[in-house]
Structures are given as structure tokens and as C-alpha cells.
Scaffold this motif. Structure first.
Motif, mmCIF file in Angstrom:
data_model
loop_
_atom_site.group_PDB
_atom_site.id
_atom_site.type_symbol
_atom_site.label_atom_id
_atom_site.label_comp_id
_atom_site.label_asym_id
_atom_site.label_seq_id
_atom_site.Cartn_x
_atom_site.Cartn_y
_atom_site.Cartn_z
ATOM 1 N N VAL A 95 0.834 -1.199 0.000
ATOM 2 C CA VAL A 95 0.000 0.000 0.000
ATOM 3 C C VAL A 95 0.873 1.255 0.000
ATOM 4 O O VAL A 95 1.804 1.377 0.804
ATOM 5 C CB VAL A 95 -0.936 0.016 1.222
ATOM 6 C CG1 VAL A 95 -1.750 1.296 1.267
ATOM 7 C CG2 VAL A 95 -1.847 -1.200 1.223
ATOM 8 N N HIS A 99 -2.900 4.526 -3.984
ATOM 9 C CA HIS A 99 -3.528 3.223 -4.147
ATOM 10 C C HIS A 99 -4.979 3.239 -3.683
ATOM 11 O O HIS A 99 -5.364 4.009 -2.797
ATOM 12 C CB HIS A 99 -2.795 2.159 -3.325
ATOM 13 C CG HIS A 99 -1.664 1.521 -4.043
ATOM 14 N ND1 HIS A 99 -0.439 1.308 -3.452
ATOM 15 C CD2 HIS A 99 -1.551 1.026 -5.313
ATOM 16 C CE1 HIS A 99 0.364 0.722 -4.319
ATOM 17 N NE2 HIS A 99 -0.287 0.543 -5.456
ATOM 18 N N ILE A 101 -7.436 0.604 -1.865
ATOM 19 C CA ILE A 101 -7.289 -0.578 -1.024
ATOM 20 C C ILE A 101 -8.663 -1.066 -0.596
ATOM 21 O O ILE A 101 -9.489 -0.285 -0.126
ATOM 22 C CB ILE A 101 -6.460 -0.274 0.251
ATOM 23 C CG1 ILE A 101 -5.085 0.282 -0.109
ATOM 24 C CG2 ILE A 101 -6.286 -1.516 1.103
ATOM 25 C CD1 ILE A 101 -5.071 1.764 -0.147
ATOM 26 N N THR A 112 -13.625 -0.032 0.694
ATOM 27 C CA THR A 112 -12.618 0.300 -0.301
ATOM 28 C C THR A 112 -12.401 1.808 -0.287
ATOM 29 O O THR A 112 -13.367 2.580 -0.366
ATOM 30 C CB THR A 112 -13.069 -0.147 -1.708
ATOM 31 O OG1 THR A 112 -13.319 -1.558 -1.674
ATOM 32 C CG2 THR A 112 -12.016 0.163 -2.750
ATOM 33 N N ILE A 156 -6.211 -6.764 4.577
ATOM 34 C CA ILE A 156 -6.110 -6.183 3.240
ATOM 35 C C ILE A 156 -6.466 -7.247 2.212
ATOM 36 O O ILE A 156 -5.850 -8.319 2.159
ATOM 37 C CB ILE A 156 -4.700 -5.619 2.985
ATOM 38 C CG1 ILE A 156 -4.404 -4.518 4.010
ATOM 39 C CG2 ILE A 156 -4.589 -5.096 1.556
ATOM 40 C CD1 ILE A 156 -2.996 -3.970 3.963
ATOM 41 N N ILE A 159 -5.056 -4.409 -3.505
ATOM 42 C CA ILE A 159 -4.358 -3.130 -3.676
ATOM 43 C C ILE A 159 -4.336 -2.863 -5.175
ATOM 44 O O ILE A 159 -3.907 -3.714 -5.949
ATOM 45 C CB ILE A 159 -2.905 -3.189 -3.158
ATOM 46 C CG1 ILE A 159 -2.867 -3.597 -1.679
ATOM 47 C CG2 ILE A 159 -2.195 -1.855 -3.385
ATOM 48 C CD1 ILE A 159 -1.458 -3.949 -1.186
#
Length: 167
Positions: A95, A99, A101, A112, A156, A159
Motif C-alpha cells: 500500500v 492506491h 485498497i 474500499t 487487506i 491493492i
């Protein structure tokens, strides 16, 4: 007596129109290309609003109408001056600024967000500041990493990065 009253009214109007400065973060002023454009447009809008206010005949109304644009010009001038356009992330391995994520919270919700500059962040539009607690916890992490954020845990899921121009 009317002259004294007029002076008092002007002094009162002047004190009402001195607004405190907008706070400027001590974090690096990282921005996306779109973020820099937004700052430049906001500065131009404030300059235009000040020009309109300065054209008013009534001095008290001129002060009132120019207070916000004057404050905003100072703020946006400084933000444009210190803005550092961050290059696109070099990979989607960890990250980084810019980005997008996706992560799952410990309660099962999937969220998100895109990590952007402070002035362009808008959580309701799925963007968060690089200085926000969530972004700070995610930066440098990879897909599958579990991040502790106070009593909460985030995993996570993905990405990605998309060109701001939509291409």
C-alpha cells in the motif's frame, strides 16, 4: 452622534469579518494530479469571489463578503505552493499513496478507499487522507496482511491503482 455611531458600526463590522486562519497541517502536502488541480481551482474561485466582494460599494458589506475569500486565498495559496504531486505507485505489492485498497473489518464489512492528499480526501467519495489513522495503518502493508487499528482488525484484500484520467 451619527458619526460616532457610524464609526462604532464600522469597527463592529470589521471585528466580525476577521476570521481565524484555516489550519494548515504540518504533514507533507502530498497530492494527486487531480488534487493539485482541485487546489488550483479552489484558489481561482476564492480570488474571483474576492474580486466580486471588492467591487461592492458598501464598505461594511465589502468587508463581510471578502472575509471568507481572503482567508481561503491565504490557505489555498499556501497549499498550492507546498503541494508535491506524488508519482503513481511503482507496484501494487504494498500500500502506497494513490492506491485503492479494499479491506475487511473484523465485523465482516468490506470497505474500499483510495489514499489521497488531505485536501482531496472525502470518505463519502471513497477517498481518505494519507494522514488518516486508517491510511497510516495500511501504508507499507501487503495483500493478506492483518492490521491492528486500536481494538479493530483490518485484513487487506486488494491493492490497485487506476490512472486519474480514467485510462
Amino acid at each position: 452622534m451619527s458619526v460616532a455611531f457610524a464609526k462604532e458600526e464600522s469597527a463592529e463590522a470589521a471585528s466580525e469579518t476577521i476570521l481565524p486562519a484555516r489550519p494548515i497541517s504540518d504533514r507533507p502536502n502530498l497530492v494527486t494530479k487531480a488534487g493539485l488541480q482541485m487546489l488550483q481551482e479552489a484558489l481561482a474561485g476564492a480570488q474571483q469571489a474576492l474580486a466580486v466582494a471588492n467591487a461592492l460599494d458598501d464598505v461594511n458589506e465589502r468587508r463581510r463578503q471578502s472575509a471568507i475569500p481572503f482567508r481561503d486565498i491565504h490557505y489555498y495559496s499556501r497549499r498550492v505552493e507546498t503541494a508535491r504531486v506524488s508519482p503513481p505507485p511503482s507496484s501494487n505489492d504494498v500500500v502506497a499513496f494513490g492506491h485503492t485498497i479494499s479491506f475487511e473489518r473484523d465485523d465482516g464489512r468490506v470497505q474500499t478507499y483510495r489514499i489521497v492528499g488531505e485536501d482531496e480526501a472525502n470518505p463519502s467519495q471513497a477517498s481518505i487522507s494519507h494522514g488518516s489513522p486508517v491510511a497510516l495503518a495500511l501504508l507499507g502493508k501487503a495483500v493478506g496482511d492483518i492490521v491492528e487499528l486500536g481494538p479493530r482488525r483490518l485484513e487487506i484484500l486488494s491493492i490497485s491503482w487506476a490512472d486519474e484520467s480514467g485510462s
